[in-house]
Each structure stands twice: as C-alpha cells, then as structure tokens.
Design a protein around this motif. Structure first.
Motif, PDB file in Angstrom:
ATOM      1  N   ASP A 274     -11.921  34.135  36.398  1.00 15.86           N
ATOM      2  CA  ASP A 274     -13.086  34.592  37.158  1.00 15.86           C
ATOM      3  C   ASP A 274     -12.605  35.415  38.352  1.00 15.86           C
ATOM      4  O   ASP A 274     -11.569  35.099  38.967  1.00 15.86           O
ATOM      5  CB  ASP A 274     -13.895  33.395  37.657  1.00 15.86           C
ATOM      6  CG  ASP A 274     -14.546  32.630  36.512  1.00 15.86           C
ATOM      7  OD1 ASP A 274     -14.881  33.272  35.503  1.00 15.86           O
ATOM      8  OD2 ASP A 274     -14.699  31.397  36.636  1.00 15.86           O
ATOM      9  N   VAL A 275     -13.332  36.467  38.673  1.00 16.14           N
ATOM     10  CA  VAL A 275     -12.950  37.329  39.782  1.00 16.14           C
ATOM     11  C   VAL A 275     -14.135  37.516  40.720  1.00 16.14           C
ATOM     12  O   VAL A 275     -15.294  37.372  40.318  1.00 16.14           O
ATOM     13  CB  VAL A 275     -12.450  38.707  39.280  1.00 16.14           C
ATOM     14  CG1 VAL A 275     -11.173  38.553  38.467  1.00 16.14           C
ATOM     15  CG2 VAL A 275     -13.520  39.424  38.465  1.00 16.14           C
ATOM     16  N   GLU A 276     -13.842  37.848  41.966  1.00 16.01           N
ATOM     17  CA  GLU A 276     -14.883  38.063  42.963  1.00 16.01           C
ATOM     18  C   GLU A 276     -15.417  39.490  42.930  1.00 16.01           C
ATOM     19  O   GLU A 276     -16.570  39.737  43.274  1.00 16.01           O
ATOM     20  CB  GLU A 276     -14.328  37.749  44.358  1.00 16.01           C
ATOM     21  CG  GLU A 276     -13.919  36.301  44.548  1.00 16.01           C
ATOM     22  CD  GLU A 276     -13.337  36.050  45.929  1.00 16.01           C
ATOM     23  OE1 GLU A 276     -13.278  37.011  46.723  1.00 16.01           O
ATOM     24  OE2 GLU A 276     -12.946  34.898  46.202  1.00 16.01           O
ATOM     25  N   THR A 277     -14.579  40.431  42.532  1.00 16.37           N
ATOM     26  CA  THR A 277     -14.991  41.834  42.499  1.00 16.37           C
ATOM     27  C   THR A 277     -16.074  42.051  41.445  1.00 16.37           C
ATOM     28  O   THR A 277     -15.933  41.605  40.301  1.00 16.37           O
ATOM     29  CB  THR A 277     -13.783  42.733  42.178  1.00 16.37           C
ATOM     30  OG1 THR A 277     -12.740  42.485  43.128  1.00 16.37           O
ATOM     31  CG2 THR A 277     -14.166  44.202  42.218  1.00 16.37           C
ATOM     32  N   ARG A 278     -17.153  42.713  41.836  1.00 13.06           N
ATOM     33  CA  ARG A 278     -18.234  42.978  40.879  1.00 13.06           C
ATOM     34  C   ARG A 278     -17.843  44.133  39.963  1.00 13.06           C
ATOM     35  O   ARG A 278     -17.569  45.244  40.403  1.00 13.06           O
ATOM     36  CB  ARG A 278     -19.531  43.343  41.613  1.00 13.06           C
ATOM     37  CG  ARG A 278     -20.727  43.501  40.673  1.00 13.06           C
ATOM     38  CD  ARG A 278     -21.988  43.812  41.436  1.00 13.06           C
ATOM     39  NE  ARG A 278     -21.934  45.119  42.077  1.00 13.06           N
ATOM     40  CZ  ARG A 278     -22.199  46.273  41.442  1.00 13.06           C
ATOM     41  NH1 ARG A 278     -22.534  46.268  40.147  1.00 13.06           N
ATOM     42  NH2 ARG A 278     -22.149  47.416  42.091  1.00 13.06           N
TER      43      ARG A 278
ATOM     44  N   ASP B   2      -9.468  47.987  44.838  1.00 19.02           N
ATOM     45  CA  ASP B   2     -10.330  46.808  44.868  1.00 19.02           C
ATOM     46  C   ASP B   2      -9.610  45.601  44.293  1.00 19.02           C
ATOM     47  O   ASP B   2      -9.858  44.472  44.710  1.00 19.02           O
ATOM     48  CB  ASP B   2     -11.610  47.066  44.067  1.00 19.02           C
ATOM     49  CG  ASP B   2     -12.438  48.193  44.652  1.00 19.02           C
ATOM     50  OD1 ASP B   2     -12.904  48.055  45.793  1.00 19.02           O
ATOM     51  OD2 ASP B   2     -12.598  49.227  43.975  1.00 19.02           O
ATOM     52  N   MET B   3      -8.732  45.863  43.326  1.00 13.79           N
ATOM     53  CA  MET B   3      -7.980  44.787  42.686  1.00 13.79           C
ATOM     54  C   MET B   3      -6.548  45.245  42.446  1.00 13.79           C
ATOM     55  O   MET B   3      -6.295  46.431  42.217  1.00 13.79           O
ATOM     56  CB  MET B   3      -8.611  44.389  41.338  1.00 13.79           C
ATOM     57  CG  MET B   3     -10.051  43.931  41.429  1.00 13.79           C
ATOM     58  SD  MET B   3     -10.699  43.442  39.792  1.00 13.79           S
ATOM     59  CE  MET B   3      -9.792  41.927  39.534  1.00 13.79           C
TER      60      MET B   3
ATOM     61  N   GLU C 241      -8.396  42.218  45.884  1.00 14.48           N
ATOM     62  CA  GLU C 241      -8.290  40.959  45.154  1.00 14.48           C
ATOM     63  C   GLU C 241      -7.035  41.011  44.286  1.00 14.48           C
ATOM     64  O   GLU C 241      -6.805  41.992  43.580  1.00 14.48           O
ATOM     65  CB  GLU C 241      -9.524  40.742  44.289  1.00 14.48           C
ATOM     66  CG  GLU C 241      -9.542  39.400  43.576  1.00 14.48           C
ATOM     67  CD  GLU C 241     -10.847  39.132  42.852  1.00 14.48           C
ATOM     68  OE1 GLU C 241     -11.007  38.023  42.317  1.00 14.48           O
ATOM     69  OE2 GLU C 241     -11.703  40.048  42.811  1.00 14.48           O
TER      70      GLU C 241
ATOM     71  N   THR D 274      -5.057  34.846  42.182  1.00 15.46           N
ATOM     72  CA  THR D 274      -5.410  34.134  40.956  1.00 15.46           C
ATOM     73  C   THR D 274      -4.391  34.499  39.888  1.00 15.46           C
ATOM     74  O   THR D 274      -3.919  35.636  39.849  1.00 15.46           O
ATOM     75  CB  THR D 274      -6.816  34.545  40.482  1.00 15.46           C
ATOM     76  OG1 THR D 274      -7.757  34.310  41.528  1.00 15.46           O
ATOM     77  CG2 THR D 274      -7.227  33.766  39.241  1.00 15.46           C
TER      78      THR D 274
ATOM     79  N   LYS E 238     -15.351  41.511  31.794  1.00 15.63           N
ATOM     80  CA  LYS E 238     -16.272  41.357  32.921  1.00 15.63           C
ATOM     81  C   LYS E 238     -17.407  42.379  32.906  1.00 15.63           C
ATOM     82  O   LYS E 238     -18.175  42.476  33.867  1.00 15.63           O
ATOM     83  CB  LYS E 238     -15.516  41.448  34.253  1.00 15.63           C
ATOM     84  CG  LYS E 238     -14.465  40.356  34.434  1.00 15.63           C
ATOM     85  CD  LYS E 238     -15.066  38.966  34.282  1.00 15.63           C
ATOM     86  CE  LYS E 238     -14.007  37.878  34.414  1.00 15.63           C
ATOM     87  NZ  LYS E 238     -14.564  36.522  34.203  1.00 15.63           N
TER      88      LYS E 238
END
Length: 392
Positions: free
Chosen positions: A173-177, A228-229, A247, A272, A291
């Motif tokens: 699971d990631v926080e970035t949309r 972003d990641m 992230e 993560t 995602k």
C-alpha cells in the motif's frame, strides 16, 4: 586556509598517461566519486552502455578493468562507447589492481601496463576500435546461447512471481495517489536526459506521478523536478534526494531481506519494502499498474533483447513479462528526443519578432487612440530635438 592540491591527468609522452586512481567494484557507485581527469579502476565483466555513458559523462581519462570488458557471452555495448569517446580502456588486469592500488594513488599508464611509483603493478589488454569490433563479432555468434538462457530465466521468473504478475499479490500500500493519473517512471538509462527534456510540455500539462527508480530520482532532481516516489534497492540514489520528501519503496529480495533499508532508516526517512525477484524498474511499473494508473510513461528503461542482455543480469527476464502485463498502459519514451526535436532557427525567431512589431505598429497607426498617441509622441520628439539644438 590552504586548499588541497588537485592532481589532474597529464600525458607524459605518446601512449603514457598519469593521473589519480579511483577504485570501486561497483561502477555506478564509483561514478559518484569520480572527477574529470580521474582514472577509473573497476571490476566489471561485460561493461554495459549505461555504465560506459556515465563514465564518459564524468570525463574520466582512462578506465582500468580487473575483468574482461567483453567476455563473449553477448555483444555488450559499453566498450564501444568508451573507445569511441577516446577513453583508453585496459582490460583483464586481474585482482592485483585492487590489491596494489589505493584510492587517490597517483599512477601511470604506459601502453597496457599500470605503474605505481615507477614499478609495474599490473598488465592487461589495451582495447581499441579494432579489438572491440572483433570481440563484438565473436560475441554475436554466441548470442543464441544467451537467448536460450534468457528464455529459461523468463519461465523461471513466471513460476516464481506469477501471483504478483497476474493478481498483484505482494504490492504494498502506498500513500501517493496514483489511481486515474499518469505515471512517469524514470530510470537512469539510455537517452534519459534528452527524453526528459523533450517531455517537459507533457509533464507541465498532465502533472504525472513522478517515480524515480534508484538513480532515476537524482535524474528528476537534476532536471528540476521533485519525485513523488523513489523505488529501488537504494544503491545509487543520493542521500539528499532520499530526503527530498518523496515516498520511498525499498526493493527487497523474495525472502524479505532488504539491504538498502538500513541506509534509508539511518537517514531518518520512512520507507516501505516491496519483496520480489523482479528488477526495480519492473516493480515501479507493476505498482503503478496495480494502483490504477491511467497511463505509464517510461524513460530510460530497457526495451529490447540486446538491452536486456546488456544489463548483465538474469533477472532482466522479468522485464519482458512485466511489459506484457502492463503493455496496454505503457508508453515507452525511449528515443523520443530523436523522433521529435523542437528546432527554431535564429532567423526564424527574428522574423517572428519583426512580424509581431510590424503588426503592433499597424494596429496602432490605424486606430483612433493609436493616432492620438502617435501625435503626442511626435510632439515629444520635436521638443526633444529642439532642446538638444539649443544646447549645441
């Protein structure tokens, strides 16, 4: 304060070169310490094009390789890049170069020999355009063997990671949309700088999720973007970039071991893990796909068989299957800079400016307000000329 003395490479006589040695068994790790004029000492069987491009970009004066730069397993592209750039390449020097030389040592290269304090410490095979061409021709003859091995690796990976490939099992699971957005995945690979430059209008308009794969995160920062990641095993991304606020997803082995996690945690950066046998660039694509990314744009990734083999690892077989999985969303930006380049000549730009000025002048001249302004300007000019005439 006295500044440290910087030694630059110098040519003593034809075929003889002296300079500062920089050593590392990992070429991409060494590149971060190299300075123009240094002599790179590496331990790299089958130098790939990405490694060679990075050495050329740094401006090394010579490359000393403890291993054969072309083993004959497949036609790797790196040695040809170095030779064409005019960088001396001495091969197969053996383990002795790492035993006898130390970081920062001032060494001399005479022909195919490496000297320290006037004594020969290692002798190898000096490569040139002719020897590289012959070795590449011999390697192409054995390409079928590598193709069979590549196919076997592909099937093995399919058995090992079929749940990840088919159902997305194991994707963290990631926080970035990501859902419904474009994702731009950047790997520090072939032509990444030129392709990123051409993609500026696309990035400005669509604002995709920017994902840097290891050193690809540095590439984004160098181009003026903030990732972003960041996804990878963290062996080629710099500390400052890891702290940029992106992230962080650390690539782990299938058994859960993640050597890069300790480094990230030591910087105080939350992370993560993503355990899988695939390459880091494949994990980035699989994560974006799972995602819900609407489109995946890849920069600097590997796209053909020679590039897969040139990467020099069996795990590259995962890239073939990953591209089959995400193929409907994937747009490969490789070579877009060669396909499309915005060229505006100086004469065309001047003509455009003059045309704009002429159009503006015409609009002013025919309008009522414009005529009034012209009358005022004319009177101001006449007064200025009159006053200048009175002075002289």
């Amino acid at each position: 304060m006295r500044l440290p003395t910087v030694r630059r490479t110098r040519t003593v006589e034809p075929g003889v070169m002296a300079g500062t040695a920089r050593l590392d068994r990992r070429t991409k790790r060494l590149v971060g310490r190299l300075r123009p004029g240094d002599i790179a000492v590496i331990d790299h069987v089958d130098i790939d094009r990405v490694a060679a491009d990075s050495l050329v970009a740094v401006g090394v004066a010579a490359v000393l390789n403890a291993k054969p730069s072309i083993s004959g397993r497949y036609p790797n592209l790196g040695p040809e890049v170095l030779v064409q750039a005019g960088i001396p390449l001495i091969d197969d020097l053996g383990e002795v170069v790492f035993e006898k030389l130390r970081e920062g040592a001032h060494i001399t290269i005479e022909g195919d020999a490496v000297l320290l304090d006037g004594e020969t410490v290692a002798t190898g095979a000096r490569q040139d355009a002719e020897t590289v061409a012959k070795a590449m021709a011999d390697a192409r003859e054995g390409l079928s063997v590598q193709l069979e091995a590549f196919a076997a690796n592909t099937m093995e990976y399919l058995k090992q990671e079929r749940d990840l490939l088919l159902d997305g099992v194991g994707v963290p699971d990631v926080e970035t949309r990501i859902a419904g957005r474009h994702c731009l995945i950047v790997v520090r690979g072939y032509d990444y700088k030129a392709d990123l430059d051409v993609l500026r209008p696309y990035i400005r308009e669509y604002k995709p999720v920017l994902i840097g794969v290891d050193g690809g995160a540095d590439a984004l920062i160098e181009s003026g973007y903030t990732p972003d990641m960041i996804i990878g095993d963290m062996d080629s991304v710099t500390d400052d970039v890891l702290r940029c606020g992106a992230e962080v997803i650390v690539h782990a082995y299938p058994d859960g071991r993640a050597p890069g996690l300790a480094r990230v945690q030591s910087l105080g950066v939350p992370a993560t893990t993503f355990p899988a046998a695939a390459t880091s660039e494949d994990l980035a694509m699989l994560l974006a796909d799972e995602k819900g990314a609407e489109l995946i744009v890849a920069v600097g990734t590997h796209a053909n068989l020679i590039e897969f083999l040139d990467k020099g690892r069996g795990g590259m077989a995962s890239t073939f299957l990953t591209r089959l999985k995400v193929g409907g969303k994937l747009v490969d930006a490789k070579g877009v800079s060669r396909l499309y380049r915005q060229n505006i000549s100086g004469s065309s730009l001047l003509l455009l400016v003059l045309s704009a000025i002429a159009a503006l002048a015409s609009a002013v001249a025919v309008s009522t307000i414009g005529k009034a302004y012209l009358t005022v300007v004319s009177e101001w000019w006449d007064n200025l000329v009159f006053q200048l005439g009175q002075l002289f």
